[in-house]
Design an enzyme around this catalytic site. Structure first.
Site, PDB file in Angstrom:
ATOM      1  N   LEU A   1     -19.608  -6.959  -1.623  1.00 26.39           N
ATOM      2  CA  LEU A   1     -20.553  -6.590  -0.532  1.00 26.39           C
ATOM      3  C   LEU A   1     -20.796  -5.258  -0.714  1.00 26.39           C
ATOM      4  O   LEU A   1     -20.242  -4.307  -1.043  1.00 26.39           O
ATOM      5  CB  LEU A   1     -19.949  -6.803   0.886  1.00 26.39           C
ATOM      6  CG  LEU A   1     -19.294  -8.200   1.165  1.00 26.39           C
ATOM      7  CD1 LEU A   1     -18.567  -8.546   2.718  1.00 26.39           C
ATOM      8  CD2 LEU A   1     -20.504  -9.308   0.952  1.00 26.39           C
TER       9      LEU A   1
ATOM     10  N   HIS B   1     -25.874  -6.413   2.183  1.00 23.56           N
ATOM     11  CA  HIS B   1     -25.291  -7.461   3.149  1.00 23.56           C
ATOM     12  C   HIS B   1     -24.886  -6.983   4.381  1.00 23.56           C
ATOM     13  O   HIS B   1     -25.027  -7.648   5.493  1.00 23.56           O
ATOM     14  CB  HIS B   1     -23.888  -7.870   2.530  1.00 23.56           C
ATOM     15  CG  HIS B   1     -23.931  -8.433   0.912  1.00 23.56           C
ATOM     16  ND1 HIS B   1     -23.556  -7.946  -0.132  1.00 23.56           N
ATOM     17  CD2 HIS B   1     -24.377  -9.732   0.474  1.00 23.56           C
ATOM     18  CE1 HIS B   1     -23.778  -8.606  -1.033  1.00 23.56           C
ATOM     19  NE2 HIS B   1     -24.306  -9.902  -0.583  1.00 23.56           N
TER      20      HIS B   1
END
Ligand code: PAF
Length: 277
Positions: A30, A34
């Protein structure tokens, strides 16, 4: 934050989740991109679900799948800090159990660009996203527009299969030098990382020419190639000036359009795009 790994545990956890539910499908590793999707979901929805699953069916090259960066512990920390309620982190066997034999295949919108360059890719994406939409039953799902064609493919799929989840496109998040955030950036060598912002410069050059009145698709494609050629490490896979809705290549840019490209640096393949206007 709860972490579940099976379809059954996911269903049980969702039974008492506050609605509406926002789903952020990811393949992990991530980054800020994100996080922006999670933040948007937190604004819109009462519960935020993040899925972390590196989907083997959307990778053509096995090496690309095995080399895809993974760090679940770090991803879970990021999710907890960002206020995610539930993480679904299944195994490959949980998503595709023994006997699994269905593929979701989207038509015309999935064929050019990424569909042509990566045969089978969008079947893999549409299949896993259909499973996730069905399992989570979210009111909304959030996707970054760096993957502009993916958003169009998923939207088509959700509409055609009457899936009740609204597909919400969110802006591309960029590094300070313009490089679009992507989990793949982690695999760039220092030299390739230094060269990669040429992608953004190529898109902005074509955008500038369009603002100055250039309407020839061929000229705009040529301008992107010329800028990309200034970086010897950049190996161009495609440059495109296409109809924004159908993604068919344009001779004349006389309607909303999408500039897009795919470029390899060593074995790392990066994509980006810019809308016109
Ligand atoms: O964009 C991605 O990360 C993936 O394609 C997605 C939507 C999570 C499906 O695996």
């Amino acid at each position: 934050m709860r972490v579940v790994r099976t379809r059954a545990a996911l269903r049980a956890a969702l039974a008492d989740a506050a609605r509406p539910i926002g789903l952020v499908p990811t393949m992990g590793w991530l980054h800020e991109g994100h996080l922006s999707l999670i933040e948007r979901a937190r604004l819109d929805d009462a519960s935020v679900v993040v899925s972390i699953f590196v989907n083997p069916r959307q990778f053509g090259e096995t090496t690309d799948f095995t080399r895809y960066p993974r760090n679940e512990a770090r991803d879970l920390e990021i999710c907890a800090t960002a206020g995610v309620d539930l993480v679904f982190a299944p195994s490959v066997e949980e998503v595709y159990p023994v006997g699994f034999d269905t593929t979701v295949s989207v038509g015309g919108i999935a064929r050019p660009l990424e569909g042509a360059a990566r045969p089978g890719h969008f079947e893999g994406v549409a299949t896993v996203v259909a499973i996730l939409f069905s399992l989570v039953g979210a009111e909304r799902a959030y996707f970054g527009t760096k993957d502009a064609q993916q958003v169009r493919v998923i939207r088509r799929m959700a509409l055609d299969l009457a899936l009740p989840t609204e597909v919400v496109p969110c802006p591309t998040i960029r590094e300070a030098d313009g490089l679009a955030m992507s989990s793949r950036n982690a695999r760039l060598s220092p030299a390739a990382r230094a060269a990669a912002p040429v992608i953004r410069r190529a898109l902005l050059e074509a955008h500038r020419l369009w603002e100055e009145g250039e309407r020839s698709g061929a000229q705009l494609r040529a301008a992107m190639r010329t800028t990309l050629a200034s970086e010897p490490l950049a190996r161009v896979e495609y440059v495109s000036v296409a109809d924004d809705a159908t993604l068919a290549e344009l001779e004349v840019v006389d309607r909303p359009a999408l500039l897009s490209l795919a470029v390899r640096f060593d074995e790392v393949r990066l994509i980006d795009n810019e809308p016109l206007p």
